[in-house]
Design a protein around this motif. Structure first.
Motif: not given
Length: 219
Positions: A105-124
């Motif tokens: 709930x702390x993520x507040x994207x600007x108007x016009x945002x159609x989708x919210x994506x959490x990017x992850x980094x993989x190591x190894x």
């Protein structure tokens, strides 16, 4: 130093250390790591229905505004990855880049945002499907003409210009009828609502959400 009004705590005699405290600390650290992986799930999908997760990174997670992405065929159905904006696989463009958060709930994207994506980094050397450490949040806008996140369109996150029912459910302004209310602002306190607000709606508390009141008026 003891601050005024506080009660000093008597010092305790020091006891000899052993391996037990170190073992307890190690178990706590491992438990926190396991809990974080369970929070994001095996595919990293957040709890918000308007959100999706990305199991791959772009330039080691360095997403920038204007970058494009699309569904990752190797991590269907919820995975996304970076594409050149002219590539056939590109379906959205990044409107904004925000930090990752354990509180959706702390993520507040600007108007016009159609989708919210959490990017992850993989190591190894090998990347487990859907795994990795959350690093960024991408606020994406569709490259197609379909924009449910536009103010008033009835989708995406609630923003100024949207319409809601008397129970604070977001609806399309064009098809909502006379029973809907226009969102004039989103604030923490009712007293912060702008003039013209006739229906301030106080919401149930949600940790991390940047607003608690929908300042609304009849459409």
């Amino acid at each position: 130093m003891v601050h005024p009004g506080s009660t000093p705590v008597p010092s305790q005699p020091r006891r000899r250390g052993g391996c037990l405290p170190a073992l307890v600390i190690l178990l706590v650290i491992l438990g926190l790591g396991f809990g974080a992986s369970k929070f994001f799930g095996s595919d990293g999908k957040k709890s918000s229905s308007s959100s999706s997760s990305s199991s791959s990174s772009h330039d080691k997670g360095e997403w920038k505004v204007g970058d494009c992405g699309g569904p990752d065929p190797d991590d269907a159905p919820n995975g996304y990855k970076a594409f050149d904006c002219g590539a056939s696989g590109a379906t959205f463009k990044a409107l904004d880049i925000q930090a990752a958060s354990f509180m959706p709930d702390s993520i507040q994207c600007p108007g016009g945002t159609d989708l919210i994506i959490q990017v992850s980094i993989s190591y190894g050397s090998s990347k487990s499907k859907g795994g990795g450490i959350p690093s960024k949040t991408v606020c994406g806008r569709n490259l197609s003409a379909n924009h449910p996140g536009d103010p008033g369109a009835g989708g995406g996150q609630l923003v100024k210009g949207d319409c809601v029912t008397s129970t604070a459910k977001e609806v399309s302004c064009a098809s909502s009828g006379s029973g809907a209310y226009k969102v004039l602002d989103l604030t923490k306190q009712t007293s912060q609502c702008p003039s013209g607000t006739t229906e301030p709606m106080r919401l149930t508390m949600a940790i991390g959400r940047p607003y608690d009141v929908i300042c609304a008026a009849k459409q």
